[in-house]
Enzyme design. Structure first.
Site, short mmCIF file in Angstrom:
data_model
loop_
_atom_site.label_atom_id
_atom_site.label_comp_id
_atom_site.label_asym_id
_atom_site.label_seq_id
_atom_site.Cartn_x
_atom_site.Cartn_y
_atom_site.Cartn_z
N ARG A 223 35.09 10.58 44.51
CA ARG A 223 33.86 9.80 44.36
C ARG A 223 33.48 9.23 45.73
O ARG A 223 34.36 8.83 46.50
CB ARG A 223 34.06 8.65 43.37
N HIS A 271 27.40 17.35 45.01
CA HIS A 271 28.21 17.00 43.83
C HIS A 271 28.28 18.23 42.91
O HIS A 271 27.95 18.15 41.72
CB HIS A 271 27.62 15.79 43.09
P1 NDP Z 1 43.05 12.25 35.91
O1 NDP Z 1 42.85 10.93 35.25
O2 NDP Z 1 43.59 13.36 35.10
O3 NDP Z 1 43.99 12.09 37.18
C1 NDP Z 1 43.87 11.05 38.09
C2 NDP Z 1 45.00 11.14 39.12
O4 NDP Z 1 44.77 10.16 40.13
C3 NDP Z 1 46.38 10.84 38.51
O5 NDP Z 1 47.35 11.66 39.09
C4 NDP Z 1 46.60 9.37 38.92
O6 NDP Z 1 47.96 9.01 39.06
C5 NDP Z 1 45.95 9.37 40.29
N1 NDP Z 1 45.60 8.01 40.67
C6 NDP Z 1 44.77 7.14 40.06
N2 NDP Z 1 44.74 5.97 40.71
C7 NDP Z 1 45.59 6.10 41.75
C8 NDP Z 1 46.00 5.24 42.79
N3 NDP Z 1 45.56 3.98 42.90
N4 NDP Z 1 46.90 5.70 43.70
C9 NDP Z 1 47.37 6.95 43.60
N5 NDP Z 1 47.02 7.84 42.63
C10 NDP Z 1 46.14 7.40 41.73
O7 NDP Z 1 41.64 12.64 36.54
P2 NDP Z 1 41.04 14.12 36.78
O8 NDP Z 1 42.03 14.90 37.57
O9 NDP Z 1 40.53 14.69 35.53
O10 NDP Z 1 39.75 13.75 37.68
C11 NDP Z 1 39.91 13.08 38.92
C12 NDP Z 1 38.56 12.69 39.49
O11 NDP Z 1 37.88 13.81 40.02
C13 NDP Z 1 37.54 12.12 38.50
O12 NDP Z 1 37.82 10.79 38.16
C14 NDP Z 1 36.26 12.24 39.29
O13 NDP Z 1 36.08 11.10 40.10
C15 NDP Z 1 36.51 13.46 40.17
N6 NDP Z 1 35.68 14.61 39.77
C16 NDP Z 1 34.77 15.12 40.66
C17 NDP Z 1 34.00 16.20 40.32
C18 NDP Z 1 33.07 16.83 41.29
O14 NDP Z 1 32.33 17.75 40.92
N7 NDP Z 1 33.07 16.42 42.55
C19 NDP Z 1 34.10 16.82 39.00
C20 NDP Z 1 35.09 16.22 38.15
C21 NDP Z 1 35.82 15.15 38.52
P3 NDP Z 1 48.97 9.05 37.80
O15 NDP Z 1 49.23 10.53 37.59
O16 NDP Z 1 50.16 8.34 38.26
O17 NDP Z 1 48.24 8.42 36.64
C1 OXD Z 2 32.88 14.52 36.71
C2 OXD Z 2 31.92 14.93 37.75
O1 OXD Z 2 33.43 13.41 36.79
O2 OXD Z 2 31.25 15.95 37.56
O3 OXD Z 2 33.12 15.32 35.79
O4 OXD Z 2 31.85 14.28 38.79
#
Ligand code: NDP
Ligand code: OXD
Length: 308
Positions: A223, A271
């Site tokens: 993000r 994005h």
């Molecule tokens: P998940 O909730 O499955 O995974 C999040 C990961 O981030 C977990 O491994 C979590 O750790 C880790 N995490 C969260 N907070 C912290 C922190 N403070 N320090 C270290 N690690 C942390 O999310 P997704 O993989 O499904 O999605 C991730 C992000 O990708 C979304 O929230 C979105 O912002 C972004 N995204 C972007 C898109 C784009 O087109 N650019 C499309 C889709 C998503 P733990 O495993 O320990 O819980």
């Molecule tokens: C999502 C994105 O969070 O598209 O799925 O950014």
């Protein structure tokens, strides 16, 4: 049960067809033609205007069309109901594909060759084996672990970082504040796939970028608000970082006068890294609607205290 659909980016016709293929009796109300608000019990939404969900008195669950729910959680009127994020094979596969493409572009020095072309220089750099390129993936959740696995399968040396300790085959895993420095020190290419939370806002700042190896590259697909944009520009201009690929920025669309548009060491995509296809995404939404009807626990419920 009536379902509200709101998204300015997703196709309501394709989503309605995909949902009705699984739930033929589902009453879908596409914003703004929603009929009586008190008939709506579930909402499938992406970036709904603040207050919209609070205006539905009989709402029981909120389904996000995206994986990241940070924008919804910023709405102070968001009802205190189960909020389920999108987990979908097409969203996961397209993210892994995007990041692999970017990593390959850097690994094969296409950023360097693009600069050489602008200078009419013809100079070969012999390709290194994939194992020589160390890629660090921040976030080892649904998207991060699949992306790290795809990179490792291609032969890159992959490490990952998460809040709690994870175990991903073929990936060296680091966790928490204690593991961050060692993780960064071995990341020639840093991929950010973290959710936006109070802990990750502004995380990619001068101090963090300064811990990467000299000449590292950044791929930002999490993000925009995780990156301190002035610190990235300073690191690129000082040569500390060689290049950045940004799929997300603090203000989207990027304002016309923003320096990122013309920076020679920044590549932008709008994005566009990953996308949830209705044909597959509808399966998990339909399953959650069945569970809601039957009073069974919902899937992929966001932990609001953690923020993801
Ligand atoms: P998940 O909730 O499955 O995974 C999040 C990961 O981030 C977990 O491994 C979590 O750790 C880790 N995490 C969260 N907070 C912290 C922190 N403070 N320090 C270290 N690690 C942390 O999310 P997704 O993989 O499904 O999605 C991730 C992000 O990708 C979304 O929230 C979105 O912002 C972004 N995204 C972007 C898109 C784009 O087109 N650019 C499309 C889709 C998503 P733990 O495993 O320990 O819980
Ligand atoms: C999502 C994105 O969070 O598209 O799925 O950014």
């Amino acid at each position: 049960m009536a379902l509200l659909f709101f998204s300015e980016d997703d196709d309501p016709v394709a989503w309605s067809a995909a949902l009705r293929a699984r739930l033929p009796d589902l009453d879908i109300r596409i914003w703004p033609v929603i009929g009586s608000p008190d008939e709506i019990e579930a909402a499938l939404v992406w970036l709904p205007p603040p207050g919209l969900l609070a205006s539905l008195p009989r709402l029981r669950a909120i389904f996000s069309l995206g994986a990241g729910v940070d924008a919804m959680l910023r709405d102070p009127t968001l009802p205190d109901l189960p909020l389920c994020r999108m987990v979908d094979p097409s969203l996961t596969a397209t993210m892994a594909e995007y990041v692999l493409a970017c990593v390959l572009w850097y690994h094969r020095q296409f950023d360097l060759y693009a600069r050489q072309q602008a200078e009419r220089r013809w100079k070969l750099y012999l390709p290194a084996p994939a194992v020589a390129t160390r890629v660090g993936v921040m976030g080892l959740g649904v998207l991060g672990s699949a992306t790290a696995t795809a990179l490792a399968a291609h032969g890159f040396s992959v490490r990952g970082w998460s809040r709690t300790q994870r175990d991903v085959a073929g990936v060296a895993c680091f966790a928490g504040a204690a593991g961050l420095e060692a993780f960064l020190a071995g990341s020639d290419i840093l991929v950010c796939l973290l959710p936006l939370t109070p802990d990750t806002e502004d995380l990619l700042d001068a101090a963090l970028l300064g811990r990467l190896p000299e000449g590292a590259r950044l791929i930002q697909v999490g993000r925009g608000r995780q990156l301190v944009e002035a610190d990235l520009l300073a690191a690129l201009d000082a040569g500390r970082l060689a290049h950045a690929t940004l799929d997300v920025v603090r203000e989207e669309p990027l304002p016309p006068a923003h320096p990122f548009w013309t920076h020679p060491r920044i590549r932008l995509t709008p994005h566009a890294a990953s996308y949830c296809q209705p044909a597959t995404g509808a399966a998990s939404v339909a399953e959650n609607i069945r569970r809601l009807r039957d009073g069974r626990p919902l899937l992929h419920v966001v932990d609001r205290r953690r923020g993801y």
